[in-house]
Scaffold this active site. Structure first.
Site, PDB file in Angstrom:
ATOM      1  N   ASN A   1      -5.395  12.230  30.918  1.00 49.68           N
ATOM      2  CA  ASN A   1      -5.807  12.120  32.323  1.00 49.68           C
ATOM      3  C   ASN A   1      -7.032  12.985  32.600  1.00 49.68           C
ATOM      4  O   ASN A   1      -6.932  14.194  32.768  1.00 49.68           O
ATOM      5  CB  ASN A   1      -4.643  12.501  33.240  1.00 49.68           C
TER       6      ASN A   1
ATOM      7  N   LYS B   1       4.475  14.600  29.588  1.00 49.49           N
ATOM      8  CA  LYS B   1       5.325  15.148  30.658  1.00 49.49           C
ATOM      9  C   LYS B   1       6.345  14.125  31.150  1.00 49.49           C
ATOM     10  O   LYS B   1       7.381  14.473  31.706  1.00 49.49           O
ATOM     11  CB  LYS B   1       4.471  15.583  31.835  1.00 49.49           C
TER      12      LYS B   1
ATOM     13  N   THR C   1       9.652  19.810  42.707  1.00 49.29           N
ATOM     14  CA  THR C   1       8.945  20.677  41.763  1.00 49.29           C
ATOM     15  C   THR C   1       7.656  21.165  42.409  1.00 49.29           C
ATOM     16  O   THR C   1       7.229  20.646  43.441  1.00 49.29           O
ATOM     17  CB  THR C   1       8.639  19.962  40.428  1.00 49.29           C
TER      18      THR C   1
ATOM     19  N   TYR D   1       2.583   7.084  42.895  1.00 47.09           N
ATOM     20  CA  TYR D   1       3.870   6.994  42.198  1.00 47.09           C
ATOM     21  C   TYR D   1       5.042   7.258  43.144  1.00 47.09           C
ATOM     22  O   TYR D   1       6.146   7.564  42.691  1.00 47.09           O
ATOM     23  CB  TYR D   1       3.904   7.975  41.025  1.00 47.09           C
TER      24      TYR D   1
ATOM     25  N   SER E   1       0.514  20.685  40.439  1.00 42.29           N
ATOM     26  CA  SER E   1      -0.524  19.805  40.971  1.00 42.29           C
ATOM     27  C   SER E   1      -1.109  18.975  39.849  1.00 42.29           C
ATOM     28  O   SER E   1      -2.094  18.284  40.008  1.00 42.29           O
ATOM     29  CB  SER E   1      -1.614  20.619  41.684  1.00 42.29           C
TER      30      SER E   1
ATOM     31  N   SER F   1      -1.591  15.561  23.867  1.00 45.43           N
ATOM     32  CA  SER F   1      -0.646  15.710  24.974  1.00 45.43           C
ATOM     33  C   SER F   1      -0.899  14.758  26.136  1.00 45.43           C
ATOM     34  O   SER F   1       0.035  14.309  26.794  1.00 45.43           O
ATOM     35  CB  SER F   1      -0.643  17.149  25.463  1.00 45.43           C
TER      36      SER F   1
ATOM     37  N   SER G   1      -7.385   9.045  11.245  1.00 42.94           N
ATOM     38  CA  SER G   1      -8.833   8.877  11.215  1.00 42.94           C
ATOM     39  C   SER G   1      -9.388   9.476   9.934  1.00 42.94           C
ATOM     40  O   SER G   1      -9.281  10.682   9.709  1.00 42.94           O
ATOM     41  CB  SER G   1      -9.469   9.575  12.423  1.00 42.94           C
TER      42      SER G   1
ATOM     43  N   LYS H   1       3.473   6.715  29.332  1.00 48.52           N
ATOM     44  CA  LYS H   1       3.441   6.333  30.743  1.00 48.52           C
ATOM     45  C   LYS H   1       2.851   7.460  31.570  1.00 48.52           C
ATOM     46  O   LYS H   1       3.121   8.618  31.332  1.00 48.52           O
ATOM     47  CB  LYS H   1       4.855   6.011  31.238  1.00 48.52           C
TER      48      LYS H   1
ATOM     49  N   GLY I   1       6.785  24.314  27.513  1.00 48.21           N
ATOM     50  CA  GLY I   1       7.792  23.268  27.375  1.00 48.21           C
ATOM     51  C   GLY I   1       7.552  22.377  26.170  1.00 48.21           C
ATOM     52  O   GLY I   1       8.470  22.095  25.387  1.00 48.21           O
TER      53      GLY I   1
ATOM     54  N   LYS J   1     -12.237   7.173  19.334  1.00 49.39           N
ATOM     55  CA  LYS J   1     -12.367   6.210  20.434  1.00 49.39           C
ATOM     56  C   LYS J   1     -11.152   6.219  21.354  1.00 49.39           C
ATOM     57  O   LYS J   1     -10.731   5.167  21.849  1.00 49.39           O
ATOM     58  CB  LYS J   1     -12.579   4.776  19.906  1.00 49.39           C
TER      59      LYS J   1
END
Lengths: 312, 312
Positions: free
Chosen positions: A304, A50, A72, A112, A75, A301, A25, A45, A179, A270
């Site tokens: 969501n 993760k 595991t 899932y 949450s 990262s 950008s 995905k 991680g 965007k």
């Protein structure tokens, strides 16, 4: 451990993950003074990096282990990632979640095909429940961040980024459970002879910053919180040594700096990124005079977020 | 008019625009049943495809015209696009906007160095004011959509898309003033021997649909509106003949279908698109059984939204 391990891990996970694009950008270059390369794991995905570590952890199991499934406690994104990766590989995933976890997060796991096992909400109760599942069902426990195969898997994002942009001087990664930044540090060490890795961490949850200072794993004060909910975790004994040896330093950012960086990315690029993703960019902005004209990779990262509850 | 014109236009605008990426999404493929290729003009400079047409229109002026500047009437993306394109080329841009236009839209033009000239808010008042500027200052009037050079410029998006994906069977484009879909139709005609172009249009503003039915340019009823605010305009005499000859058909969508398609793109693709952009995808979803297993390009026209007023 060496370069060859990461190459093999990447070969192994490649068919199951997206090679995410690297976006640039001009506007954000102008604002920061650096040449930025955003590795867009929000397009990965299930919407976060993760997926890489979860996939690799399952692929590294033997047939007998795969038959008995994985367990595991998480949450967040890792719960979804392990569920989706397991589903794709025909493996059962048991996800220990606090009873009071938001229904939207439970639904994501159910979508899932993950099997939710409820526990009390304290970290100890969750660990005990995961251990119970492991003992009783023989499922292999996979830690969201403190697991070698998970760390290697997460490292493939930076590996791809350096393959596309070997000219990088720095890569910024957010720091939560450690991680991602540990994997990123390994990738930089093996696939560049100059690229340094810098962490971005919320000031409110600066356990990793303090751990690097003291030389031992530190925890956060009870009740501390951050909008970057993916980073509300502490380092572990598998990733901390890697971080200690290979991460240049950690820059801490305030909550309002995280929100401002997130807003800049949304408005100017965007793309939809979660607050945790904005922490690395916020860290760069905080000390931007030190990175003037440098080639800087930034790991986005994940993406969501609950669109009904935006911080701006 | 022929293929060569579009090739020359693309060569001319290339240094001033982004070659935007084409994104795919397995989830949206699964939902639609087609193989989708999203041409992401939301990542274009100033956040929309309009930058292409505006740039080409200015580049096609002679030195004398450039000295006197350009003028348009628009309160949306084209106002910003013409301002930014003009700024980059050292040309003055006069933007006629209604007095009551939202301050955020005025600020966007000012940020890009455009000079705002206020008018009353009726279409006729705006046109008269633009004509006045043209007469008094000698500025060249550039229509947001009914201008050959603008149409060619917009066509470069589909041209790039077909260069990247010659296998496309269809390209879906939103229909507003007609510049984008006319340019898209020319690109499909010249750079594919099979790709058909289909328009998506809000049912509430279905002037283009009705124009194709009647064979002449139709208008919308006074007071009709749509959430797809970029599409609240009608066709013109330059683009309508191209559309009539080269666009397969237009699919009309309801307001709730636009919002649902927009939400799907935000949540699943993690990119920010404006409602107008979602209209093309909504049109595909509406008749998805007809496009099963086809290779379908979708022009994501822009990503300029007010994050404080999301429809979901």
């Amino acid at each position: 451990m060496n370069k060859q391990i990461l190459i093999e891990v990447h070969e192994r996970v490649k068919p199951y993950i997206h090679r995410t694009p690297v976006l640039t950008s001009q506007l954000l270059n102008d604002i920061s003074g650096a040449n930025l390369f955003f590795k867009c794991e929000n397009f990965q995905k299930m919407g976060a990096f993760k997926m890489r570590g979860a996939t690799n952890a399952i692929l590294s199991l033997n047939d007998d282990q795969r038959k008995k499934g994985v367990v595991t406690h998480s949450s967040g994104n890792f719960a979804q990632a392990l569920s989706l990766a397991a589903k794709g590989l025909g493996v059962k995933a048991y996800i220990v979640m606090p009873k009071n976890a938001p229904q939207v997060k439970k639904n994501a796991v159910i979508d899932y095909n993950g099997e939710i096992i409820e526990s009390d909400s304290t970290p100890i109760a969750r660990e005990e429940m995961a251990e119970k599942v492991r003992m009783e069902l023989g499922a292999t426990f996979i830690h969201p961040s403190n697991d070698d195969q998970v760390i290697y898997g997460q490292g493939t994002a930076a590996m791809e980024l350096l393959e596309d942009h070997p000219e990088l001087d720095y890569i910024f990664s957010p720091v939560g459970g450690g991680g991602l930044i540990a994997g990123t540090a390994l990738a930089a060490k093996y696939f560049s002879n100059k690229c340094k890795v810098i962490g971005g961490e919320p000031k409110n949850m600066d356990d990793a910053y303090r751990s690097l200072q003291s030389g031992k794993i530190e925890s956060n004060e009870n009740g501390s919180t951050t909008i970057a909910d993916g980073l509300r975790t502490v380092l572990g004994d598998r990733n901390f040594p890697i971080i200690k040896e290979n991460v240049e330093r950690i820059i801490r950012v305030e909550e309002d700096e995280i929100v401002a960086a997130m807003k800049l990315i949304w408005e100017r690029m965007k793309i939809i990124v979660e607050p945790s993703s904005a922490v690395a960019f916020a860290a760069l902005l905080k000390e931007k005079e030190k990175f003037k004209n440098k080639n800087v990779g930034i790991i986005i990262s994940g993406g969501n977020v609950d669109l009904k509850h935006l911080p701006f």
